[in-house]
Design a protein around this motif. Structure first.
Motif, PDB file in Angstrom:
ATOM      1  N   GLY A 193       3.286  20.881 -12.714  1.00 24.52           N
ATOM      2  CA  GLY A 193       2.297  20.135 -11.996  1.00 24.52           C
ATOM      3  C   GLY A 193       2.441  19.274 -11.114  1.00 24.52           C
ATOM      4  N   VAL A 194       1.505  18.382 -10.837  1.00 27.54           N
ATOM      5  CA  VAL A 194       1.681  17.160  -9.979  1.00 27.54           C
ATOM      6  C   VAL A 194       0.904  16.223 -10.300  1.00 27.54           C
ATOM      7  CG1 VAL A 194      -0.181  17.787  -8.159  1.00 27.54           C
ATOM      8  CG2 VAL A 194       1.876  16.728  -7.434  1.00 27.54           C
ATOM      9  N   VAL A 195       1.277  14.971  -9.901  1.00 30.39           N
ATOM     10  CA  VAL A 195       0.566  13.518 -10.390  1.00 30.39           C
ATOM     11  C   VAL A 195       0.228  13.161  -9.201  1.00 30.39           C
ATOM     12  CG1 VAL A 195       0.787  11.294 -11.400  1.00 30.39           C
ATOM     13  CG2 VAL A 195       1.854  13.193 -12.282  1.00 30.39           C
ATOM     14  N   GLY A 196      -1.156  12.832  -8.735  1.00 29.68           N
ATOM     15  CA  GLY A 196      -1.646  12.089  -7.603  1.00 29.68           C
ATOM     16  C   GLY A 196      -1.762  10.488  -7.826  1.00 29.68           C
ATOM     17  N   ILE A 197      -0.829   9.820  -7.099  1.00 32.46           N
ATOM     18  CA  ILE A 197      -0.857   8.368  -7.640  1.00 32.46           C
ATOM     19  C   ILE A 197      -2.169   7.654  -7.000  1.00 32.46           C
ATOM     20  CG2 ILE A 197       0.640   6.239  -7.226  1.00 32.46           C
ATOM     21  CD1 ILE A 197       1.625   8.025  -9.200  1.00 32.46           C
ATOM     22  N   VAL A 198      -2.796   7.055  -7.991  1.00 32.68           N
ATOM     23  CA  VAL A 198      -4.230   6.353  -7.731  1.00 32.68           C
ATOM     24  C   VAL A 198      -3.687   5.142  -6.891  1.00 32.68           C
ATOM     25  CG1 VAL A 198      -4.185   4.986  -9.620  1.00 32.68           C
ATOM     26  CG2 VAL A 198      -6.334   5.678  -8.632  1.00 32.68           C
ATOM     27  N   PHE A 199      -4.614   4.525  -6.059  1.00 31.04           N
ATOM     28  CA  PHE A 199      -4.726   3.165  -5.464  1.00 31.04           C
ATOM     29  C   PHE A 199      -5.333   2.077  -6.059  1.00 31.04           C
ATOM     30  CE2 PHE A 199      -4.315   5.595  -1.015  1.00 31.04           C
ATOM     31  CZ  PHE A 199      -3.354   6.255  -1.278  1.00 31.04           C
ATOM     32  N   TYR A 200      -5.793   2.273  -7.220  1.00 30.21           N
ATOM     33  CA  TYR A 200      -6.358   1.229  -7.625  1.00 30.21           C
ATOM     34  C   TYR A 200      -5.724   0.169  -8.353  1.00 30.21           C
ATOM     35  CZ  TYR A 200     -10.251  -0.575 -11.104  1.00 30.21           C
ATOM     36  OH  TYR A 200     -11.293  -1.452 -11.649  1.00 30.21           O
ATOM     37  N   PRO A 201      -5.813  -1.290  -7.945  1.00 33.36           N
ATOM     38  CA  PRO A 201      -4.942  -2.179  -8.358  1.00 33.36           C
ATOM     39  C   PRO A 201      -4.898  -2.372 -10.061  1.00 33.36           C
ATOM     40  CG  PRO A 201      -6.183  -2.985  -6.467  1.00 33.36           C
ATOM     41  CD  PRO A 201      -6.689  -1.623  -6.806  1.00 33.36           C
ATOM     42  N   VAL A 202      -5.982  -2.166 -10.689  1.00 37.38           N
ATOM     43  CA  VAL A 202      -6.045  -2.325 -12.116  1.00 37.38           C
ATOM     44  C   VAL A 202      -4.988  -1.446 -12.508  1.00 37.38           C
ATOM     45  CG1 VAL A 202      -7.490  -2.135 -14.174  1.00 37.38           C
ATOM     46  CG2 VAL A 202      -8.337  -3.052 -12.012  1.00 37.38           C
ATOM     47  N   PHE A 203      -4.737  -0.230 -12.256  1.00 31.24           N
ATOM     48  CA  PHE A 203      -3.802   0.735 -12.642  1.00 31.24           C
ATOM     49  C   PHE A 203      -2.388   0.648 -12.068  1.00 31.24           C
ATOM     50  CE2 PHE A 203      -7.653   4.067 -12.886  1.00 31.24           C
ATOM     51  CZ  PHE A 203      -8.099   3.378 -14.031  1.00 31.24           C
ATOM     52  N   LEU A 204      -2.222  -0.205 -11.404  1.00 31.10           N
ATOM     53  CA  LEU A 204      -1.077  -0.294 -10.622  1.00 31.10           C
ATOM     54  C   LEU A 204      -0.117  -1.628 -10.958  1.00 31.10           C
ATOM     55  CD1 LEU A 204      -2.013   0.436  -6.860  1.00 31.10           C
ATOM     56  CD2 LEU A 204      -0.717   1.985  -8.317  1.00 31.10           C
ATOM     57  N   SER A 205      -0.679  -2.644 -11.349  1.00 34.45           N
ATOM     58  CA  SER A 205      -0.164  -3.929 -11.815  1.00 34.45           C
ATOM     59  C   SER A 205      -0.825  -4.695 -12.744  1.00 34.45           C
ATOM     60  CB  SER A 205       0.250  -4.774 -10.677  1.00 34.45           C
ATOM     61  OG  SER A 205      -1.080  -5.524 -10.325  1.00 34.45           O
ATOM     62  N   GLU A 206       0.284  -5.285 -13.724  1.00 36.27           N
ATOM     63  CA  GLU A 206      -0.247  -5.875 -14.823  1.00 36.27           C
ATOM     64  C   GLU A 206      -1.142  -7.022 -14.583  1.00 36.27           C
ATOM     65  OE1 GLU A 206       0.269  -5.157 -17.734  1.00 36.27           O
ATOM     66  OE2 GLU A 206       1.993  -3.496 -17.605  1.00 36.27           O
ATOM     67  N   ASN A 207      -1.296  -7.845 -13.425  1.00 35.53           N
ATOM     68  CA  ASN A 207      -2.182  -8.761 -12.886  1.00 35.53           C
ATOM     69  C   ASN A 207      -3.395  -8.413 -12.276  1.00 35.53           C
ATOM     70  OD1 ASN A 207      -1.242  -8.422 -10.402  1.00 35.53           O
ATOM     71  ND2 ASN A 207      -0.157 -10.218 -10.184  1.00 35.53           N
ATOM     72  N   ASN A 208      -3.612  -6.912 -12.274  1.00 33.75           N
ATOM     73  CA  ASN A 208      -4.830  -6.337 -11.400  1.00 33.75           C
ATOM     74  C   ASN A 208      -4.772  -6.633 -10.005  1.00 33.75           C
ATOM     75  OD1 ASN A 208      -5.334  -5.291 -13.881  1.00 33.75           O
ATOM     76  ND2 ASN A 208      -7.017  -6.948 -14.378  1.00 33.75           N
ATOM     77  N   GLN A 209      -3.751  -7.083  -9.393  1.00 37.04           N
ATOM     78  CA  GLN A 209      -3.546  -7.492  -7.882  1.00 37.04           C
ATOM     79  C   GLN A 209      -2.599  -6.348  -7.608  1.00 37.04           C
ATOM     80  OE1 GLN A 209      -5.614  -9.633  -6.560  1.00 37.04           O
ATOM     81  NE2 GLN A 209      -6.564  -9.705  -8.574  1.00 37.04           N
ATOM     82  N   ALA A 210      -2.685  -5.581  -6.222  1.00 39.15           N
ATOM     83  CA  ALA A 210      -1.900  -4.749  -5.845  1.00 39.15           C
ATOM     84  C   ALA A 210      -1.608  -4.689  -4.259  1.00 39.15           C
ATOM     85  CB  ALA A 210      -2.115  -3.264  -6.268  1.00 39.15           C
ATOM     86  N   THR A 211      -0.550  -4.482  -3.703  1.00 41.64           N
ATOM     87  CA  THR A 211      -0.534  -4.039  -2.447  1.00 41.64           C
ATOM     88  C   THR A 211       0.156  -2.409  -2.350  1.00 41.64           C
ATOM     89  OG1 THR A 211       2.175  -4.467  -2.327  1.00 41.64           O
ATOM     90  CG2 THR A 211       0.362  -6.164  -1.854  1.00 41.64           C
TER      91      THR A 211
END
Length: 474
Positions: A277-295
């Motif tokens: 299968g495959v994983v589509g990486i999401v862009f939502y900051p809450v799912f990307l970093s512990e402080n809910n801020q992302a680039t």
């Protein structure tokens, strides 16, 4: 994307038995000249870009009537409209009909159908730019016509019940739905969601239900992709034991980088690799970093992690455009080339970037279609269904009579005629002299949207179907 990529996609659809890392090597070796032409372009333009999760349609609806009102042909403040979609470089967009649990199945179904109808309405109003494309061959045809392929999907299987699931998923198949996510966090009749609670707050337990297991098997048979994003981990593992086809996590992140119930553990990622299968990486900051801020760097960190753990062939992009906030350095979909640039900065080859941006997603679609046991039951050279109502038409009574006429060749006869309404099958009346099929609804329709299928079985065993969504002026 250029004509070289389109040509290679066309070849992809006629090469059975080629999968995984060997696929594009197998395709490109005989076409070195084409590859040289590609290399002269920026890799973002070379790529067939597939975004496996876009939520724009929920912004198209009027929230009182659920009718489509916003034509994204015009400039908007959304992450995606027609101009932005073209600037982004996205060639294939999975547009989701997102539905949470409204408390009862009929309302959930109506909302799901409202969003599917909105997608068809959008395509109808933008025929010069986009085409609904429900298979790999249709995607190839759309791209060869220099248009963007729109793939209908469902996020949140709250329209299913024990009674309607098998008939309804066939109706969804008729409507072009290619992937279904069983949950949006809340648990339901199919299985436990990521939040491990029902709508009313009551805790849930267990994974995939019997109804959910049957739906996975039917989706495998129909050539539809099971989307495991938003499932609880117990449901995920039950799906992996049940499915015979590759799955997608259309918009998820990595648990090791950001601890969240919506993200995937290393064990889950390894299972997705084993499943091909495959994983589509999401862009939502809450799912990307512990402080809910992302680039954008954080998105690529998650891509890096998946590549390092399970390989380049199992990672893709699933933005969640118009369904969630974006990283601070991404305003909307037009900034997608910045993601490609960061992949280049980190040393990914052009071949690997093309896999991440789209080829991996297309490979999964190809393999799911190969496992399918059915062909589309929509047409026959011997007969045709001409329904009275078309997609998006309005009806003015809660007990309508649905009618259709059958055009039929003299060499065949009608053996059986049925009508399916919202996943429930009824025997229809058939007048052999007028060739008219009809069914009068006896239990009042109460919701805005309904899905109607006429099904005709011929004595040569052909089965033809015509499916449309109608709107009740309520």
């Amino acid at each position: 994307m250029n004509l070289s990529s389109i040509f290679l996609l066309g070849i992809l659809s006629i090469l059975p038995g080629v999968s995984g890392a060997d696929l594009w090597d197998h395709l490109t070796k005989p076409f070195q000249l084409i590859h040289e032409i590609q290399e002269k372009q920026p890799v973002h333009e070379q790529s067939i870009i597939v975004d496996s999760h876009i939520d724009t349609m929920m912004n198209v609806l009027d929230e009182n009537t659920w009718l489509p009102t916003l034509n994204i042909k015009e400039p908007t403040s959304l992450h995606i409209d027609m101009d932005k979609l073209k600037q982004s470089g996205i060639d294939v967009g999975y547009f989701a009909a997102f539905t949470t649990d409204y408390g009862y199945t009929e309302r959930n179904l109506s909302r799901t159908l409202a969003l599917i109808n909105a997608l068809y309405w959008t395509a109808e109003n933008n025929q010069e730019s986009i085409t609904i494309s429900t298979s790999l061959n249709e995607i190839k045809d759309t791209l060869s016509n220099n248009k963007i392929a729109i793939v209908p999907t469902i996020e949140g299987g709250y329209s299913f019940s024990q009674e309607n699931s098998i008939e309804l998923v066939q109706q969804y198949k008729d409507l072009g739905i290619k992937a279904i996510g069983f949950n949006w966090n809340y648990s339901n009749i199919l299985g436990e969601g990521a939040d491990e609670v029902y709508l009313n707050g009551r805790s849930s337990s267990g994974g995939l239900t019997t109804t959910g297991e049957e739906l996975v098997q039917e989706m495998n048979r129909l050539g539809m992709i099971v989307d495991v994003s938003h499932m609880s981990r117990s449901t995920f593992w039950d799906v992996m034991e049940t499915t015979k086809a590759p799955i997608m996590a259309t918009h998820s992140g990595v648990e090791e980088l950001r601890s969240h119930q919506r993200n995937l553990t290393d064990e889950q990622l390894q299972a997705i690799k084993d499943n091909n299968g495959v994983v589509g990486i999401v862009f939502y900051p809450v799912f990307l970093s512990e402080n809910n801020q992302a680039t954008i760097n954080d998105i690529v960190d998650h891509i890096d992690y998946v590549v390092d753990l399970i390989g380049i062939d199992h990672v893709a992009i699933g933005s969640d455009f118009d369904g969630a906030d974006l990283p601070s350095d991404m305003t909307d979909s037009t900034d997608l080339p910045l993601l490609t640039k960061e992949l280049e900065n980190r040393g990914y080859s052009a071949d690997d970037i093309r896999k991440i941006l789209g080829e991996n997603s297309l490979r999964v679609m190809k393999e799911v279609e190969e496992i399918s046991e059915v062909e589309d039951a929509t047409s026959s050279s011997k007969a045709k269904i001409l329904p009275e109502f078309q997609m998006g038409d309005h009806i003015n009574t809660s007990t309508p009579t649905f009618k259709a006429t059958i055009e039929i060749d003299d060499s065949v006869q009608v053996e059986d005629v049925n009508i399916i309404i919202d996943g429930h099958r009824f025997e229809a009346e058939y007048d052999t002299s007028s060739l008219e099929v009809s069914h009068t609804v006896t239990e009042k329709l109460t919701e805005y949207y309904h899905v109607i299928t006429f099904e005709v079985v011929l004595n040569n065993k052909d089965i033809i179907r015509d499916t449309a969504i109608v709107y009740l002026n309520n």
